[in-house]
Design a protein around this motif. Structure first.
Motif, PDB file in Angstrom:
ATOM      1  N   GLU A   1       0.862  -1.193   0.000  1.00  0.00           N
ATOM      2  CA  GLU A   1       0.000   0.000   0.000  1.00  0.00           C
ATOM      3  C   GLU A   1       0.890   1.232   0.000  1.00  0.00           C
ATOM      4  O   GLU A   1       2.079   1.153   0.321  1.00  0.00           O
ATOM      5  CB  GLU A   1      -0.913  -0.039   1.248  1.00  0.00           C
ATOM      6  N   SER A   2       0.318   2.386  -0.391  1.00  0.00           N
ATOM      7  CA  SER A   2       1.050   3.649  -0.269  1.00  0.00           C
ATOM      8  C   SER A   2       1.587   3.759   1.141  1.00  0.00           C
ATOM      9  O   SER A   2       0.896   3.434   2.107  1.00  0.00           O
ATOM     10  CB  SER A   2       0.111   4.838  -0.513  1.00  0.00           C
ATOM     11  N   ASN A   3       2.816   4.234   1.274  1.00  0.00           N
ATOM     12  CA  ASN A   3       3.372   4.401   2.622  1.00  0.00           C
ATOM     13  C   ASN A   3       2.635   5.534   3.334  1.00  0.00           C
ATOM     14  O   ASN A   3       2.379   6.578   2.731  1.00  0.00           O
ATOM     15  CB  ASN A   3       4.866   4.689   2.525  1.00  0.00           C
ATOM     16  N   PRO A   4       2.287   5.341   4.609  1.00  0.00           N
ATOM     17  CA  PRO A   4       1.559   6.397   5.337  1.00  0.00           C
ATOM     18  C   PRO A   4       2.305   7.735   5.336  1.00  0.00           C
ATOM     19  O   PRO A   4       1.680   8.795   5.293  1.00  0.00           O
ATOM     20  CB  PRO A   4       1.453   5.837   6.755  1.00  0.00           C
ATOM     21  N   VAL A   5       3.624   7.680   5.381  1.00  0.00           N
ATOM     22  CA  VAL A   5       4.403   8.922   5.385  1.00  0.00           C
ATOM     23  C   VAL A   5       4.162   9.698   4.093  1.00  0.00           C
ATOM     24  O   VAL A   5       3.990  10.922   4.105  1.00  0.00           O
ATOM     25  CB  VAL A   5       5.908   8.620   5.566  1.00  0.00           C
ATOM     26  N   SER A   6       4.102   8.982   2.980  1.00  0.00           N
ATOM     27  CA  SER A   6       3.886   9.660   1.700  1.00  0.00           C
ATOM     28  C   SER A   6       2.460  10.186   1.591  1.00  0.00           C
ATOM     29  O   SER A   6       2.211  11.198   0.930  1.00  0.00           O
ATOM     30  CB  SER A   6       4.222   8.741   0.526  1.00  0.00           C
ATOM     31  N   VAL A   7       1.508   9.528   2.256  1.00  0.00           N
ATOM     32  CA  VAL A   7       0.122  10.021   2.237  1.00  0.00           C
ATOM     33  C   VAL A   7       0.035  11.368   2.967  1.00  0.00           C
ATOM     34  O   VAL A   7      -0.639  12.299   2.508  1.00  0.00           O
ATOM     35  CB  VAL A   7      -0.839   8.985   2.854  1.00  0.00           C
ATOM     36  N   PHE A   8       0.744  11.503   4.077  1.00  0.00           N
ATOM     37  CA  PHE A   8       0.793  12.796   4.783  1.00  0.00           C
ATOM     38  C   PHE A   8       1.487  13.845   3.910  1.00  0.00           C
ATOM     39  O   PHE A   8       1.061  15.004   3.853  1.00  0.00           O
ATOM     40  CB  PHE A   8       1.526  12.654   6.121  1.00  0.00           C
ATOM     41  N   ARG A   9       2.581  13.450   3.260  1.00  0.00           N
ATOM     42  CA  ARG A   9       3.314  14.385   2.401  1.00  0.00           C
ATOM     43  C   ARG A   9       2.416  14.886   1.269  1.00  0.00           C
ATOM     44  O   ARG A   9       2.394  16.073   0.954  1.00  0.00           O
ATOM     45  CB  ARG A   9       4.555  13.693   1.830  1.00  0.00           C
ATOM     46  N   GLN A  10       1.643  13.963   0.681  1.00  0.00           N
ATOM     47  CA  GLN A  10       0.722  14.351  -0.399  1.00  0.00           C
ATOM     48  C   GLN A  10      -0.360  15.298   0.113  1.00  0.00           C
ATOM     49  O   GLN A  10      -0.773  16.226  -0.591  1.00  0.00           O
ATOM     50  CB  GLN A  10       0.076  13.102  -1.014  1.00  0.00           C
ATOM     51  N   GLN A  11      -0.820  15.067   1.343  1.00  0.00           N
ATOM     52  CA  GLN A  11      -1.841  15.964   1.903  1.00  0.00           C
ATOM     53  C   GLN A  11      -1.261  17.364   2.109  1.00  0.00           C
ATOM     54  O   GLN A  11      -1.932  18.364   1.839  1.00  0.00           O
ATOM     55  CB  GLN A  11      -2.400  15.410   3.217  1.00  0.00           C
ATOM     56  N   ALA A  12      -0.016  17.431   2.569  1.00  0.00           N
ATOM     57  CA  ALA A  12       0.619  18.749   2.729  1.00  0.00           C
ATOM     58  C   ALA A  12       0.724  19.441   1.369  1.00  0.00           C
ATOM     59  O   ALA A  12       0.495  20.647   1.254  1.00  0.00           O
ATOM     60  CB  ALA A  12       1.997  18.590   3.361  1.00  0.00           C
ATOM     61  N   ASN A  13       1.043  18.677   0.338  1.00  0.00           N
ATOM     62  CA  ASN A  13       1.104  19.268  -1.011  1.00  0.00           C
ATOM     63  C   ASN A  13      -0.273  19.726  -1.462  1.00  0.00           C
ATOM     64  O   ASN A  13      -0.416  20.793  -2.082  1.00  0.00           O
ATOM     65  CB  ASN A  13       1.685  18.236  -1.989  1.00  0.00           C
ATOM     66  N   ARG A  14      -1.318  18.942  -1.138  1.00  0.00           N
ATOM     67  CA  ARG A  14      -2.689  19.323  -1.477  1.00  0.00           C
ATOM     68  C   ARG A  14      -3.047  20.648  -0.802  1.00  0.00           C
ATOM     69  O   ARG A  14      -3.645  21.529  -1.415  1.00  0.00           O
ATOM     70  CB  ARG A  14      -3.635  18.198  -1.035  1.00  0.00           C
ATOM     71  N   LEU A  15      -2.656  20.796   0.457  1.00  0.00           N
ATOM     72  CA  LEU A  15      -2.912  22.046   1.189  1.00  0.00           C
ATOM     73  C   LEU A  15      -2.143  23.195   0.548  1.00  0.00           C
ATOM     74  O   LEU A  15      -2.662  24.301   0.385  1.00  0.00           O
ATOM     75  CB  LEU A  15      -2.496  21.892   2.658  1.00  0.00           C
ATOM     76  N   LYS A  16      -0.897  22.926   0.175  1.00  0.00           N
ATOM     77  CA  LYS A  16      -0.050  23.949  -0.454  1.00  0.00           C
ATOM     78  C   LYS A  16      -0.701  24.428  -1.760  1.00  0.00           C
ATOM     79  O   LYS A  16      -0.817  25.637  -1.995  1.00  0.00           O
ATOM     80  CB  LYS A  16       1.336  23.367  -0.735  1.00  0.00           C
ATOM     81  N   VAL A  17      -1.120  23.475  -2.582  1.00  0.00           N
ATOM     82  CA  VAL A  17      -1.727  23.816  -3.882  1.00  0.00           C
ATOM     83  C   VAL A  17      -3.020  24.608  -3.670  1.00  0.00           C
ATOM     84  O   VAL A  17      -3.362  25.488  -4.464  1.00  0.00           O
ATOM     85  CB  VAL A  17      -1.967  22.526  -4.705  1.00  0.00           C
ATOM     86  N   ALA A  18      -3.730  24.313  -2.586  1.00  0.00           N
ATOM     87  CA  ALA A  18      -4.978  25.033  -2.278  1.00  0.00           C
ATOM     88  C   ALA A  18      -4.703  26.404  -1.664  1.00  0.00           C
ATOM     89  O   ALA A  18      -5.635  27.134  -1.319  1.00  0.00           O
ATOM     90  CB  ALA A  18      -5.837  24.191  -1.334  1.00  0.00           C
ATOM     91  N   GLY A  19      -3.432  26.731  -1.495  1.00  0.00           N
ATOM     92  CA  GLY A  19      -3.074  28.038  -0.927  1.00  0.00           C
ATOM     93  C   GLY A  19      -3.208  28.106   0.577  1.00  0.00           C
ATOM     94  O   GLY A  19      -3.325  29.193   1.149  1.00  0.00           O
ATOM     95  N   LEU A  20      -3.147  26.935   1.221  1.00  0.00           N
ATOM     96  CA  LEU A  20      -3.363  26.893   2.671  1.00  0.00           C
ATOM     97  C   LEU A  20      -2.051  26.681   3.426  1.00  0.00           C
ATOM     98  O   LEU A  20      -1.099  26.202   2.895  1.00  0.00           O
ATOM     99  CB  LEU A  20      -4.349  25.763   3.022  1.00  0.00           C
TER     100      LEU A  20
END
Ligand code: CA
Length: 331
Positions: free
Chosen positions: A312-331
């Motif tokens: 499965e996707s590594n949990p660490v990378s899932v958090f990293r992707q969420q931070a990128n999602r927040l960044k892209v959303a301007g948050l």
């Protein structure tokens, strides 16, 4: 400007020393979350506009400490440009008491960094904590992300609290109940080494279906509607962006002893998908990123000590992707 100021403060160590004087919050760097460390990011992939604040779930820290609860996650986020704070609340207490503790720490973080807002991420019972804070000070919260959050409660808590008639399951036999209690105890004990006390009963009550419903009546933001309880919730409420993800596996790594304990709790779910503690639909809040990762409740925070599902996707990378999602959303 204020965020830039905080990065300048980081580089001079002023922020680190300010954090050292504050209780229960810890600033992280690429080597860990000790105060006084220097930040050396290797990419800006996770460089959110606002600091990320991690809120833990129901567990004690006598064995693993508040930092390693998020095994390797703050270090990775920091290496990719995030400013990350780890908070510490009561291991076991009501959603409201833990929420009030987090509120106090978020206000300290806002004051220390000068940031206008923070991004909150809560695991397990930490989901209720971040929703409490987002509900009380929405103008200071950019986002609230629930990871494996028992947002509509857990049938494991129902069983342990003596609510032996569970929807879809019916009355639970004493022997089965004992198995669930043992599984839950092993799950929590494995991580925390803590004993039950009065606060743990308050925490358990908050995680029953009834307790969660009472909390949701007060803090409904981001929750799916009654008409579609397993749908998504509102993606944005009062300016706060809501997200969630969760898992639906139990045995993911034969080397992880907690996985065997999670098998014991299965009787509480009546065959419905869950992560060992939280039903699939209960994990829903705001935008549902994914609700069926091949992760169990502790895999979601890369426990125990990185023993997770290698398929499965590594949990660490899932958090990293969420931070990128927040960044892209301007948050
Ligand atoms: Ca695991």
């Amino acid at each position: 400007m204020k965020f830039i100021l905080s990065r300048m403060m980081l580089s001079t160590g002023l922020l680190a020393s300010a954090v050292a004087n504050a209780s229960n919050i810890t600033l992280c760097d690429t080597t860990g979350c000790r105060t006084g460390g220097s930040v050396s990011a290797t990419s800006n992939y996770a460089q959110t506009k606002f600091p990320i604040v991690l809120a833990h779930g129901m567990a004690g820290f006598s064995k693993i400490g508040p930092i390693d609860y998020w095994y390797g996650i703050p270090q990775d986020l920091t290496a990719n440009g995030s400013t990350v704070f780890v908070t510490q609340m009561s291991s076991f207490n009501s959603s409201e008491v833990r929420g009030e503790q987090l509120l106090n720490q978020v206000q300290q973080i806002l004051a220390i960094t000068g940031a206008q807002k923070v991004n909150l991420i809560g695991h397990s019972h930490g989901a209720q904590s971040i929703r409490y804070v987002a509900g009380l000070i929405p103008t200071r919260i950019a986002s609230a992300t629930s990871v494996g959050g028992p947002n509509t409660g857990s049938p494991v808590a129902d069983a342990i609290s003596g609510v032996t008639t569970i929807p879809g399951v019916g009355p639970i036999a004493a022997s089965t109940l004992s198995s669930i209690v043992n599984g839950f105890g092993a799950l929590i004990g494995m991580v925390s080494g803590q004993k039950y006390d009065q606060d743990s009963l308050a925490g358990l009550a908050s995680l029953t279906t009834k307790g969660a419903a009472a909390f949701n009546a007060k803090f409904p933001a981001g929750m799916p509607t009654a008409a579609n309880p397993c749908g998504q919730g509102a993606a944005e409420v009062n300016g706060v962006h809501y997200y969630s993800w969760g898992g639906t596996s139990t045995m993911t790594n034969v080397l992880d002893p907690v996985d065997y304990a999670l098998l014991l709790t299965q009787a509480a779910f009546g065959g419905k998908a869950n992560d060992g503690l939280v039903p699939q639909c209960s994990s829903h809040l705001g935008m549902v990123i994914r609700d069926n990762y091949g992760m169990n409740h502790l895999d979601e925070v890369n426990q125990v000590f990185g023993l997770v599902n290698i398929f499965e996707s590594n949990p660490v990378s899932v958090f990293r992707q969420q931070a990128n999602r927040l960044k892209v959303a301007g948050l």
